[in-house]
Design a protein around this motif. Structure first.
Motif, short mmCIF file in Angstrom:
data_model
loop_
_atom_site.label_atom_id
_atom_site.label_comp_id
_atom_site.label_asym_id
_atom_site.label_seq_id
_atom_site.Cartn_x
_atom_site.Cartn_y
_atom_site.Cartn_z
N LEU A 79 0.84 -1.21 0.00
CA LEU A 79 0.00 0.00 0.00
C LEU A 79 0.87 1.25 0.00
O LEU A 79 1.85 1.32 0.73
N LEU A 181 -8.86 -2.88 0.54
CA LEU A 181 -7.58 -3.57 0.32
C LEU A 181 -7.82 -5.05 0.00
O LEU A 181 -7.19 -5.62 -0.90
N TYR A 209 -8.56 4.74 -4.82
CA TYR A 209 -7.27 4.11 -5.12
C TYR A 209 -7.21 3.62 -6.56
O TYR A 209 -8.24 3.45 -7.23
N CYS A 211 -5.28 0.22 -8.16
CA CYS A 211 -4.47 -0.95 -7.83
C CYS A 211 -3.95 -1.56 -9.13
O CYS A 211 -4.63 -1.51 -10.16
N TYR A 217 -1.55 -1.40 -4.23
CA TYR A 217 -2.69 -0.55 -3.86
C TYR A 217 -2.18 0.87 -3.59
O TYR A 217 -1.49 1.11 -2.61
N ARG A 219 -3.23 4.66 -2.95
CA ARG A 219 -4.42 5.43 -2.55
C ARG A 219 -4.19 6.94 -2.65
O ARG A 219 -3.07 7.42 -2.51
N ILE A 264 3.54 -1.27 4.00
CA ILE A 264 3.14 0.10 3.69
C ILE A 264 4.39 0.84 3.25
O ILE A 264 5.38 0.92 3.98
#
Ligand code: WAQ
Ligand code: MG
Length: 272
Positions: A79, A181, A209, A211, A217, A219, A264
């Protein structure tokens, strides 16, 4: 609870969808053991009744036993948050992200306009997603008033705890992020997948988002103005060799449990 699970490892798909007239209000998809079905059905019903899009006149909760041999196990995508200052920057950044993922720029623009204005030929949004040819922008859903829905996906108990801890450390542990997610993670496994674009149809949630396989992903905090009830999803696919029925069957029927989380990544700025 543990004793029950040790005796009976059956898993069930539980789905909720709520509407008023032809208008979609809310939906949810989970995979859970039998002992939580009663509590979760009640919670999902309550959620449908308290939704910011208004009070539904039709709520469906469906429950189905899954065949454990058919369950696929997979990892969540990574992410990244791309910081943008407003909706205009957010949409420009999302467009650039789609193009990077291999979506034709014109196709991406047409699709963004549809999400922004309501993709349902009868007016308003869809309960499912648009299925879009990434090269031409052509819509491929069998029923453009409904779209295609992804269902039968969830996190394992351990992955859910891990993911929530990781998201919480970044101020992101809310229901929108958690569910999006997992949904994006399943859609990403669809045959023919190129990318997904999404922003919420909830008037009080502005983030969305893109993806993709390459970037995971990504955002954007602002993809629509607060108060706007329009939103939706588009699944972009590569048309060459695309088997629409097989792709839709995968999205709807194959149960996927995510038992590994992603990471992340550091926030990015747009414009860079
Ligand atoms: N399959 C296909 N399309 C769906 C599904 C599904 N299971 N669930 C929802 N949609 C479509 C449908 O058109 C909804 O109207 C639309 O997506 C939006 O759904 O901060 O909250 O649940 O990182 O309102 C994304 C950003 C939030 C989260 C998305 O979507 C973040 C969100 P919502
Ligand atoms: Mg919604």
């Amino acid at each position: 609870m543990l004793a029950f699970r040790a005796m009976n490892g059956d898993l069930f798909s539980i789905r909720m969808r709520a509407s008023r007239g032809s208008e979609h209000i809310s939906g949810a998809e989970r995979i859970v053991p039998g002992e939580v079905l009663a509590t979760l059905s009640a919670a999902l019903t309550q959620r449908a009744l308290e939704h910011p899009r208004g009070i539904p006149d039709d709520i469906h909760v469906s429950i189905e036993l899954l065949n454990p041999a058919h369950i696929v196990h997979a990892r969540l995508p990574d992410l990244t948050t791309v910081r943008v200052s407003d909706v205009t920057a957010g949409r420009a950044a999302a467009l650039a992200e789609l193009v990077l993922a291999g979506v034709n720029e014109g196709a991406a623009k047409v699709t963004m306009r549809l999400l922004a204005t309501g993709a349902n030929p009868a007016g308003g949004g869809l309960r499912g997603a648009l299925l879009v040819d990434a090269a031409t922008g052509e819509r491929l859903e069998p029923d453009p008033g409904r779209g295609v829905r992804a269902s039968r996906m969830d996190l394992s108990v351990a992955a859910e705890a891990e993911m929530r801890g990781m998201l919480a450390a970044h101020g992101l542990d809310n229901e929108h992020v958690r569910e999006a997610l997992v949904l994006a993670a399943k859609v990403r496994l669809m045959p023919g997948y190129v990318a997904e674009l999404c922003w919420s149809d909830d008037p009080d949630y502005s983030a969305g988002y893109v993806c993709s396989l390459q970037r995971g992903y990504v955002r954007f905090p602002y993809l629509k103005p607060f108060g706007d009830p329009n939103g939706g999803r588009a699944f972009f696919v590569r048309r060459v060799g695309f088997d629409r029925e097989a792709a839709i069957a995968f999205l709807q029927r194959i149960p996927v449990i995510f038992d590994q989380i992603g990471i992340i990544c550091p926030d990015e700025e747009y414009p860079a």
